[in-house]
Design a protein around this motif. Structure first.
Motif, PDB file in Angstrom:
ATOM      1  N   SER A   1       0.891  -1.592   0.028  1.00 58.00           N
ATOM      2  CA  SER A   1      -0.138  -0.031   0.127  1.00 58.00           C
ATOM      3  C   SER A   1       0.735   1.482  -0.012  1.00 58.00           C
ATOM      4  CB  SER A   1      -0.505  -0.103   1.514  1.00 58.00           C
ATOM      5  OG  SER A   1      -1.696   0.961   1.224  1.00 58.00           O
ATOM      6  N   ILE A   2       0.588   2.168  -0.762  1.00 57.42           N
ATOM      7  CA  ILE A   2       1.424   3.925  -0.711  1.00 57.42           C
ATOM      8  C   ILE A   2       0.721   5.075  -0.115  1.00 57.42           C
ATOM      9  CG2 ILE A   2       1.862   5.456  -1.906  1.00 57.42           C
ATOM     10  CD1 ILE A   2       2.048   3.351  -4.746  1.00 57.42           C
ATOM     11  N   GLU A   3       1.077   5.010   0.655  1.00 62.70           N
ATOM     12  CA  GLU A   3       0.011   6.391   2.061  1.00 62.70           C
ATOM     13  C   GLU A   3       0.151   7.040   0.856  1.00 62.70           C
ATOM     14  OE1 GLU A   3       1.406   8.302   6.201  1.00 62.70           O
ATOM     15  OE2 GLU A   3       2.515   6.993   5.624  1.00 62.70           O
ATOM     16  N   SER A   4      -1.360   7.938   1.337  1.00 64.77           N
ATOM     17  CA  SER A   4      -1.320   9.124   0.299  1.00 64.77           C
ATOM     18  C   SER A   4      -2.966  10.006   1.059  1.00 64.77           C
ATOM     19  CB  SER A   4      -2.033   8.664  -1.146  1.00 64.77           C
ATOM     20  OG  SER A   4      -2.620   7.553  -1.465  1.00 64.77           O
ATOM     21  N   PRO A   5      -3.437  10.746   0.671  1.00 66.41           N
ATOM     22  CA  PRO A   5      -4.401  11.219   0.710  1.00 66.41           C
ATOM     23  C   PRO A   5      -5.468  10.130   0.545  1.00 66.41           C
ATOM     24  CG  PRO A   5      -3.079  12.768  -0.194  1.00 66.41           C
ATOM     25  CD  PRO A   5      -1.968  11.463  -0.526  1.00 66.41           C
ATOM     26  N   MET A   6      -5.212   9.069  -0.017  1.00 65.06           N
ATOM     27  CA  MET A   6      -6.516   8.364  -0.646  1.00 65.06           C
ATOM     28  C   MET A   6      -6.963   7.104   0.061  1.00 65.06           C
ATOM     29  SD  MET A   6      -5.821   9.052  -4.680  1.00 65.06           S
ATOM     30  CE  MET A   6      -3.892   8.571  -4.373  1.00 65.06           C
ATOM     31  N   ASP A   7      -5.927   7.217   1.248  1.00 65.09           N
ATOM     32  CA  ASP A   7      -5.892   5.888   1.765  1.00 65.09           C
ATOM     33  C   ASP A   7      -7.324   5.443   2.314  1.00 65.09           C
ATOM     34  OD1 ASP A   7      -3.604   5.754   1.811  1.00 65.09           O
ATOM     35  OD2 ASP A   7      -1.980   6.145   3.578  1.00 65.09           O
ATOM     36  N   LYS A   8      -8.272   7.171   2.657  1.00 63.30           N
ATOM     37  CA  LYS A   8      -9.569   6.526   3.052  1.00 63.30           C
ATOM     38  C   LYS A   8     -10.819   6.568   2.022  1.00 63.30           C
ATOM     39  CE  LYS A   8      -8.832   6.696   7.693  1.00 63.30           C
ATOM     40  NZ  LYS A   8      -9.288   7.703   8.702  1.00 63.30           N
ATOM     41  N   MET A   9     -10.332   6.611   0.839  1.00 62.15           N
ATOM     42  CA  MET A   9     -11.354   6.610  -0.753  1.00 62.15           C
ATOM     43  C   MET A   9     -11.276   5.569  -1.211  1.00 62.15           C
ATOM     44  SD  MET A   9      -9.932  10.773  -1.073  1.00 62.15           S
ATOM     45  CE  MET A   9     -11.420  11.082  -1.553  1.00 62.15           C
TER      46      MET A   9
ATOM     47  N   ALA B   1       6.529   8.409 -16.800  1.00 56.72           N
ATOM     48  CA  ALA B   1       6.020   7.100 -15.992  1.00 56.72           C
ATOM     49  C   ALA B   1       5.873   8.272 -14.911  1.00 56.72           C
ATOM     50  CB  ALA B   1       6.782   6.167 -16.003  1.00 56.72           C
ATOM     51  N   ASN B   2       6.407   9.128 -14.125  1.00 57.48           N
ATOM     52  CA  ASN B   2       6.960   9.506 -12.686  1.00 57.48           C
ATOM     53  C   ASN B   2       5.317  10.232 -12.349  1.00 57.48           C
ATOM     54  OD1 ASN B   2       8.964   7.484 -11.474  1.00 57.48           O
ATOM     55  ND2 ASN B   2      10.316   9.683 -12.628  1.00 57.48           N
ATOM     56  N   THR B   3       4.718  10.795 -13.698  1.00 58.36           N
ATOM     57  CA  THR B   3       3.842  11.248 -13.565  1.00 58.36           C
ATOM     58  C   THR B   3       2.131  10.354 -13.577  1.00 58.36           C
ATOM     59  OG1 THR B   3       4.647  12.625 -14.597  1.00 58.36           O
ATOM     60  CG2 THR B   3       2.140  12.946 -14.687  1.00 58.36           C
ATOM     61  N   ILE B   4       1.489  10.602 -12.374  1.00 56.10           N
ATOM     62  CA  ILE B   4       1.020   9.479 -12.810  1.00 56.10           C
ATOM     63  C   ILE B   4      -0.868  10.446 -11.914  1.00 56.10           C
ATOM     64  CG2 ILE B   4      -0.721   6.815 -11.609  1.00 56.10           C
ATOM     65  CD1 ILE B   4       2.499   6.945 -10.513  1.00 56.10           C
ATOM     66  N   TYR B   5      -1.712   9.987 -12.553  1.00 51.94           N
ATOM     67  CA  TYR B   5      -2.468  10.726 -11.589  1.00 51.94           C
ATOM     68  C   TYR B   5      -3.548   9.616 -11.480  1.00 51.94           C
ATOM     69  CZ  TYR B   5      -1.275  13.999 -14.619  1.00 51.94           C
ATOM     70  OH  TYR B   5      -0.796  15.354 -15.220  1.00 51.94           O
ATOM     71  N   ALA B   6      -4.598   9.962  -9.993  1.00 54.77           N
ATOM     72  CA  ALA B   6      -5.625   9.525  -9.851  1.00 54.77           C
ATOM     73  C   ALA B   6      -7.373   9.690  -9.157  1.00 54.77           C
ATOM     74  CB  ALA B   6      -5.294   8.355  -8.323  1.00 54.77           C
ATOM     75  N   GLY B   7      -8.353   8.808  -9.952  1.00 52.79           N
ATOM     76  CA  GLY B   7      -9.468   9.823  -9.437  1.00 52.79           C
ATOM     77  C   GLY B   7      -9.895   8.698  -8.543  1.00 52.79           C
ATOM     78  N   THR B   8     -11.141   9.281  -7.538  1.00 54.72           N
ATOM     79  CA  THR B   8     -11.538   8.380  -6.464  1.00 54.72           C
ATOM     80  C   THR B   8     -13.070   9.171  -6.510  1.00 54.72           C
ATOM     81  OG1 THR B   8     -11.473  10.669  -4.775  1.00 54.72           O
ATOM     82  CG2 THR B   8      -9.172   8.934  -5.138  1.00 54.72           C
ATOM     83  N   CYS B   9     -13.657   8.337  -5.132  1.00 58.21           N
ATOM     84  CA  CYS B   9     -14.924   8.497  -4.841  1.00 58.21           C
ATOM     85  C   CYS B   9     -15.403   8.922  -2.841  1.00 58.21           C
ATOM     86  CB  CYS B   9     -15.800   7.017  -5.477  1.00 58.21           C
ATOM     87  SG  CYS B   9     -17.565   7.493  -4.579  1.00 58.21           S
ATOM     88  N   PRO B  10     -15.521   9.327  -2.179  1.00 61.24           N
ATOM     89  CA  PRO B  10     -15.224  10.834  -3.291  1.00 61.24           C
ATOM     90  C   PRO B  10     -14.845  11.399  -4.473  1.00 61.24           C
ATOM     91  CG  PRO B  10     -15.788  11.148  -0.727  1.00 61.24           C
ATOM     92  CD  PRO B  10     -15.297  10.098  -1.025  1.00 61.24           C
TER      93      PRO B  10
END
Length: 308
Positions: free
Chosen positions: A72-80, A92-101
């Motif tokens: 697991s990567i620690e991030s602001p998304m840990d509870k999303m 390749a070092n630039t990565i985008y992620a989309g979440t819910c909410p």
């Protein structure tokens, strides 16, 4: 002789599975990950096929050995819930992620650290018990600073500067409920959206034209869009007869680019369409066939899929 491809599959409730023989056999590949993880996003690094990123219901996981082990990567998304991941094909070092909410994050160091991007997104769906979510992130194949985001149920957003600023582009969509996006290169460039009731296209990335899929096929609830390039370029749309838990069938139909650009579906001898049954059930197709197990239809001819 071409190398046999390795295929990865993310599942909702069974984590990650992997096939090393092109899909003939499958094994779980989720050591270090919760074995019943909900993996809605799964992406391979463009410069190292052994590096993978998986979006789960509790943030992002990364594998450095082709899926043998995950952390697991620690991030602001840990509870999303992470629903979408896109990696810059040229960096390749630039990565985008989309979440819910709904939120969009970016990493510029291969996933070690993440920043939440400033983009105006809905935080609720009025009148519906659904939380908006980023279902699709696509990087333009001709301009890696242009990113498209599809949102359920909030339309499309576009950034032309690597995620620093975003604008809405949802005029004319058949529905703001976007499930998938894909870019078809060429002149003009076409962005394709799979919504909950149609397939829509745009060439100016703002104004959309619905293709009227439900007028030609029995499955208008579209779940995914994918463009495959090459000599036989195709756009594939995954569809069903309704939301999860109600859907009995999945439909994939492919259309040559010139038909997509025409702004409407077309029935002719050159159009290829594939139909896949998600589970054994009886259903009468528009050509009169009845199926009781998964089948593949191409040009109206019936071919049974191999069962393993």
């Amino acid at each position: 002789m071409a190398n046999t491809p390795t295929i990865y599959a993310g599942t909702v409730g069974q984590s990650v599975w992997r096939s090393k023989d092109g899909g003939d056999s499958w094994d779980r590949a989720s050591e270090g990950m919760f074995p019943e993880a909900h993996v809605r996003a799964l992406t391979v690094s463009p410069d190292n096929p052994s590096t993978l990123f998986a979006g789960t219901e509790a943030g992002i996981c990364r594998s450095a050995d082709g899926g043998d082990n995950w952390r697991s990567i620690e991030s602001p998304m840990d509870k999303m819930q992470v629903w979408a991941i896109a990696i810059n094909p040229n960096s390749a070092n630039t990565i985008y992620a989309g979440t819910c909410p709904s939120a969009i994050f970016r990493s510029t160091d291969g996933g070690e650290t993440w920043k939440r991007l400033d983009v105006e997104l809905a935080d609720e769906c009025p009148g519906l018990p659904i939380i908006p979510r980023i279902t699709s992130l696509v990087i333009d194949p001709n301009d890696d600073q242009t990113i498209y985001a599809g949102i359920e149920i909030d339309g499309m957003r576009r950034s032309a500067d690597g995620g620093e600023t975003w604008t809405a582009g949802s005029e004319g969509l058949s529905s703001l409920d976007i499930h998938g996006l894909t870019v078809v290169p060429g002149e003009p460039k076409t962005l394709v959206a799979a919504t909950n009731n149609d397939v829509c296209i745009t060439t100016d990335m703002v104004n959309w034209t619905p293709l009227g899929v439900k007028d030609h096929y029995p499955w208008p609830y579209c779940r995914a869009a994918l463009y495959l390039n090459g000599d036989a370029e195709r756009v594939f749309i995954g569809a069903g007869n309704g939301p999860p838990r109600r859907r009995r069938w999945n439909l994939l139909y492919a259309r040559p680019r010139q038909i997509m650009a025409a702004g409407r579906p077309r029935h002719d001898s050159e159009q290829h369409h594939l139909v896949f049954c998600e589970q054994p059930c009886r259903e009468r197709l528009d050509n009169g066939l009845q199926r009781q197990r998964p089948t593949l239809l191409q040009h109206g001819r019936r071919r049974l899929l191999e069962q393993t």
